[in-house]
Write a protein that holds these residues in place. Structure first.
Motif, PDB file in Angstrom:
ATOM      1  N   ILE A 172       0.836  -1.209   0.000  1.00 20.19           N
ATOM      2  CA  ILE A 172       0.000   0.000   0.000  1.00 20.19           C
ATOM      3  C   ILE A 172       0.868   1.255   0.000  1.00 20.19           C
ATOM      4  CG2 ILE A 172      -1.672   1.344   1.345  1.00 20.19           C
ATOM      5  CD1 ILE A 172      -2.732  -1.381   2.414  1.00 20.19           C
ATOM      6  N   GLU A 173       1.847   1.284   0.894  1.00 16.25           N
ATOM      7  CA  GLU A 173       2.652   2.489   1.087  1.00 16.25           C
ATOM      8  C   GLU A 173       3.619   2.750  -0.066  1.00 16.25           C
ATOM      9  OE1 GLU A 173       2.508   4.839   3.672  1.00 16.25           O
ATOM     10  OE2 GLU A 173       0.612   3.799   3.984  1.00 16.25           O
ATOM     11  N   LYS A 174       3.990   1.703  -0.806  1.00 14.71           N
ATOM     12  CA  LYS A 174       4.953   1.923  -1.890  1.00 14.71           C
ATOM     13  C   LYS A 174       4.348   2.719  -3.046  1.00 14.71           C
ATOM     14  CE  LYS A 174       4.447  -1.999  -5.060  1.00 14.71           C
ATOM     15  NZ  LYS A 174       5.104  -3.200  -5.618  1.00 14.71           N
ATOM     16  N   GLN A 175       3.049   2.911  -3.028  1.00 14.12           N
ATOM     17  CA  GLN A 175       2.425   3.695  -4.096  1.00 14.12           C
ATOM     18  C   GLN A 175       2.975   5.115  -4.137  1.00 14.12           C
ATOM     19  OE1 GLN A 175       0.626   1.983  -6.258  1.00 14.12           O
ATOM     20  NE2 GLN A 175       0.985   0.240  -4.882  1.00 14.12           N
ATOM     21  N   HIS A 176       3.453   5.608  -2.982  1.00 12.08           N
ATOM     22  CA  HIS A 176       3.983   6.973  -2.956  1.00 12.08           C
ATOM     23  C   HIS A 176       5.325   7.072  -2.223  1.00 12.08           C
ATOM     24  CE1 HIS A 176       1.365   6.379   0.556  1.00 12.08           C
ATOM     25  NE2 HIS A 176       2.209   7.157   1.201  1.00 12.08           N
ATOM     26  N   LYS A 177       5.954   5.917  -1.982  1.00 13.92           N
ATOM     27  CA  LYS A 177       7.250   5.906  -1.306  1.00 13.92           C
ATOM     28  C   LYS A 177       8.169   4.911  -1.996  1.00 13.92           C
ATOM     29  CE  LYS A 177       5.242   6.739   3.290  1.00 13.92           C
ATOM     30  NZ  LYS A 177       5.003   6.159   4.629  1.00 13.92           N
ATOM     31  N   GLY A 178       9.454   5.000  -1.657  1.00 14.42           N
ATOM     32  CA  GLY A 178      10.420   3.998  -2.080  1.00 14.42           C
ATOM     33  C   GLY A 178      10.970   3.299  -0.862  1.00 14.42           C
ATOM     34  N   PHE A 179      11.134   1.972  -0.946  1.00 15.45           N
ATOM     35  CA  PHE A 179      11.622   1.194   0.188  1.00 15.45           C
ATOM     36  C   PHE A 179      12.898   0.441  -0.177  1.00 15.45           C
ATOM     37  CE2 PHE A 179       7.132   1.669   1.205  1.00 15.45           C
ATOM     38  CZ  PHE A 179       7.161   1.923   2.571  1.00 15.45           C
ATOM     39  N   LEU A 180      13.857   0.458   0.746  1.00 14.32           N
ATOM     40  CA  LEU A 180      15.036  -0.403   0.680  1.00 14.32           C
ATOM     41  C   LEU A 180      14.984  -1.290   1.911  1.00 14.32           C
ATOM     42  CD1 LEU A 180      17.761  -1.277  -0.508  1.00 14.32           C
ATOM     43  CD2 LEU A 180      18.833   0.580   0.789  1.00 14.32           C
ATOM     44  N   ILE A 181      14.953  -2.610   1.702  1.00 13.55           N
ATOM     45  CA  ILE A 181      14.663  -3.527   2.792  1.00 13.55           C
ATOM     46  C   ILE A 181      15.620  -4.710   2.781  1.00 13.55           C
ATOM     47  CG2 ILE A 181      12.843  -4.538   1.341  1.00 13.55           C
ATOM     48  CD1 ILE A 181      11.352  -5.275   3.891  1.00 13.55           C
ATOM     49  N   THR A 182      16.099  -5.099   3.952  1.00 12.51           N
ATOM     50  CA  THR A 182      16.961  -6.263   4.077  1.00 12.51           C
ATOM     51  C   THR A 182      16.555  -7.070   5.293  1.00 12.51           C
ATOM     52  OG1 THR A 182      19.263  -7.034   4.180  1.00 12.51           O
ATOM     53  CG2 THR A 182      18.732  -5.072   5.451  1.00 12.51           C
ATOM     54  N   ASP A 183      16.711  -8.387   5.199  1.00 15.97           N
ATOM     55  CA  ASP A 183      16.376  -9.268   6.312  1.00 15.97           C
ATOM     56  C   ASP A 183      16.998 -10.628   6.043  1.00 15.97           C
ATOM     57  OD1 ASP A 183      14.722 -10.955   8.248  1.00 15.97           O
ATOM     58  OD2 ASP A 183      13.795  -9.000   8.553  1.00 15.97           O
ATOM     59  N   HIS A 184      17.387 -11.336   7.115  1.00 18.17           N
ATOM     60  CA  HIS A 184      17.923 -12.689   6.933  1.00 18.17           C
ATOM     61  C   HIS A 184      16.829 -13.678   6.530  1.00 18.17           C
ATOM     62  CE1 HIS A 184      21.956 -11.744   8.057  1.00 18.17           C
ATOM     63  NE2 HIS A 184      21.593 -11.256   9.225  1.00 18.17           N
ATOM     64  N   MET A 185      15.571 -13.302   6.712  1.00 18.16           N
ATOM     65  CA  MET A 185      14.463 -14.132   6.246  1.00 18.16           C
ATOM     66  C   MET A 185      14.297 -13.883   4.746  1.00 18.16           C
ATOM     67  SD  MET A 185      11.915 -13.543   9.501  1.00 18.16           S
ATOM     68  CE  MET A 185      10.698 -14.758   8.960  1.00 18.16           C
ATOM     69  N   TYR A 186      15.236 -14.445   3.976  1.00 17.61           N
ATOM     70  CA  TYR A 186      15.379 -14.038   2.579  1.00 17.61           C
ATOM     71  C   TYR A 186      14.172 -14.388   1.716  1.00 17.61           C
ATOM     72  CZ  TYR A 186      16.948 -18.881   1.766  1.00 17.61           C
ATOM     73  OH  TYR A 186      17.042 -20.241   1.699  1.00 17.61           O
ATOM     74  N   HIS A 187      13.436 -15.443   2.065  1.00 15.54           N
ATOM     75  CA  HIS A 187      12.236 -15.756   1.286  1.00 15.54           C
ATOM     76  C   HIS A 187      11.236 -14.602   1.345  1.00 15.54           C
ATOM     77  CE1 HIS A 187      13.125 -19.847   0.059  1.00 15.54           C
ATOM     78  NE2 HIS A 187      13.555 -20.117   1.281  1.00 15.54           N
ATOM     79  N   GLN A 188      11.152 -13.957   2.521  1.00 20.08           N
ATOM     80  CA  GLN A 188      10.246 -12.816   2.661  1.00 20.08           C
ATOM     81  C   GLN A 188      10.721 -11.642   1.804  1.00 20.08           C
ATOM     82  OE1 GLN A 188       7.508 -13.289   3.998  1.00 20.08           O
ATOM     83  NE2 GLN A 188       7.709 -14.848   5.569  1.00 20.08           N
ATOM     84  N   ILE A 189      12.018 -11.437   1.740  1.00 15.91           N
ATOM     85  CA  ILE A 189      12.568 -10.338   0.931  1.00 15.91           C
ATOM     86  C   ILE A 189      12.335 -10.607  -0.554  1.00 15.91           C
ATOM     87  CG2 ILE A 189      14.675  -9.099   0.287  1.00 15.91           C
ATOM     88  CD1 ILE A 189      13.627  -8.469   3.086  1.00 15.91           C
ATOM     89  N   ILE A 190      12.562 -11.844  -0.961  1.00 18.23           N
ATOM     90  CA  ILE A 190      12.400 -12.195  -2.377  1.00 18.23           C
ATOM     91  C   ILE A 190      10.953 -11.995  -2.821  1.00 18.23           C
ATOM     92  CG2 ILE A 190      12.459 -14.117  -4.027  1.00 18.23           C
ATOM     93  CD1 ILE A 190      14.916 -15.154  -2.412  1.00 18.23           C
ATOM     94  N   THR A 191      10.003 -12.441  -1.997  1.00 21.80           N
ATOM     95  CA  THR A 191       8.596 -12.343  -2.394  1.00 21.80           C
ATOM     96  C   THR A 191       8.045 -10.929  -2.247  1.00 21.80           C
ATOM     97  OG1 THR A 191       7.894 -13.024  -0.158  1.00 21.80           O
ATOM     98  CG2 THR A 191       8.121 -14.751  -1.824  1.00 21.80           C
ATOM     99  N   THR A 192       8.719 -10.088  -1.493  1.00 26.27           N
ATOM    100  CA  THR A 192       8.250  -8.720  -1.269  1.00 26.27           C
ATOM    101  C   THR A 192       8.819  -7.733  -2.281  1.00 26.27           C
ATOM    102  OG1 THR A 192       8.052  -9.144   1.104  1.00 26.27           O
ATOM    103  CG2 THR A 192       8.138  -6.842   0.448  1.00 26.27           C
ATOM    104  N   SER A 193      10.018  -8.008  -2.774  1.00 28.03           N
ATOM    105  CA  SER A 193      10.771  -7.004  -3.539  1.00 28.03           C
ATOM    106  C   SER A 193      10.407  -6.965  -5.015  1.00 28.03           C
ATOM    107  CB  SER A 193      12.273  -7.277  -3.405  1.00 28.03           C
ATOM    108  OG  SER A 193      12.667  -7.253  -2.049  1.00 28.03           O
ATOM    109  N   ASP A 194      10.435  -5.750  -5.564  1.00 19.97           N
ATOM    110  CA  ASP A 194      10.290  -5.555  -7.006  1.00 19.97           C
ATOM    111  C   ASP A 194      11.645  -5.642  -7.698  1.00 19.97           C
ATOM    112  OD1 ASP A 194       7.382  -4.817  -7.028  1.00 19.97           O
ATOM    113  OD2 ASP A 194       8.127  -3.185  -5.767  1.00 19.97           O
ATOM    114  N   ASN A 195      12.687  -5.229  -6.990  1.00 19.69           N
ATOM    115  CA  ASN A 195      14.071  -5.311  -7.476  1.00 19.69           C
ATOM    116  C   ASN A 195      14.912  -5.878  -6.346  1.00 19.69           C
ATOM    117  OD1 ASN A 195      13.608  -3.637  -9.998  1.00 19.69           O
ATOM    118  ND2 ASN A 195      13.043  -2.170  -8.407  1.00 19.69           N
ATOM    119  N   LEU A 196      15.931  -6.662  -6.704  1.00 17.47           N
ATOM    120  CA  LEU A 196      16.694  -7.352  -5.665  1.00 17.47           C
ATOM    121  C   LEU A 196      18.187  -7.301  -5.948  1.00 17.47           C
ATOM    122  CD1 LEU A 196      16.375  -9.131  -3.101  1.00 17.47           C
ATOM    123  CD2 LEU A 196      16.335 -11.117  -4.622  1.00 17.47           C
TER     124      LEU A 196
END
Length: 218
Positions: free
Chosen positions: A169-193
């Motif tokens: 929802i929030e990415k519609q007007h923001k940019g996010f840079l996100i990291t976590d050791h739970m890499y499956h969550q990062i992979i499924t969440t990210s548009d670019n990796l």
């Protein structure tokens, strides 16, 4: 209109040891950029360099092509969720949401277990709930760009899924840079990796790329 954050030409040495070398990374509003790295590879250092709280040997951090080296002084431009708890333990939830200028009822709607708990001190919450509050207010902050370091750690799976919905929802007007050791969550969440390994960063296109870089096997 899209806005962009670029970190370019970043080099960081600790003594004779090179931690980061000639890094280039881009994050844009309207998208979630993921960053994968093993412990000690420098991902937190990279975020702190972008934020301006760590001085690199060389760096260029640009927002819409304007160089800004101390973004931590510009909360409307960039905010950062560190790995550690950053909200003073004596603060009540009501005070936290007022300080961030975020309506508490929206938080209650996402997480009904917090209904009528505005006067609870954050130190009285469980570790997972405390982290959940910190992640939520950071995601919902007024900043144009948001960096999240380990937002899912210590958070229960149901809450992780709700946070991922909130990010969409929030990415519609923001940019996010996100990291976590739970890499499956990062992979499924990210548009670019990106994958950071051996001091260098790689923009990946698939899980095959991640395997070739030695980060994980699928």
């Amino acid at each position: 209109m899209k806005h962009k954050l670029e970190a370019d030409g970043i080099e960081l040495f600790f003594g004779a040891r090179k931690i980061l070398g000639d890094i280039y990374l881009k994050c844009e509003t309207g998208s979630i950029t993921g960053l994968l790295a093993r412990n000690g590879e420098g991902k937190t250092c990279l975020m702190n360099i972008i934020y301006g709280s760590l001085k690199a040997n060389s760096s260029s951090v640009r927002f819409d092509d304007v160089t800004i080296s101390n973004a931590y002084k510009r909360p409307a431009l960039l905010t950062y969720l560190p790995q550690f708890n950053f909200i003073p333990p004596s603060f009540r939830l009501k005070r936290i949401f007022e300080d961030f200028e975020i309506p508490y009822d929206g938080f209650e709607a996402f997480f009904p277990e917090f209904k009528d708990r505005q006067n609870v001190k954050i130190k009285k919450l469980s570790g997972g709930h405390r982290r959940l509050v910190e992640v939520y207010v950071t995601i919902k902050s007024k900043a144009q760009f948001v960096m999240l370091d380990e937002p899912f750690s210590h958070v229960m799976p149901l809450h992780i899924e709700k946070l991922k919905t909130l990010l969409e929802i929030e990415k519609q007007h923001k940019g996010f840079l996100i990291t976590d050791h739970m890499y499956h969550q990062i992979i499924t969440t990210s548009d670019n990796l990106y994958v950071l390994t051996e001091g260098k960063i790689h923009l990946t296109k698939s899980t095959d790329d991640i395997e070739k870089l030695g980060y994980a096997r699928f």
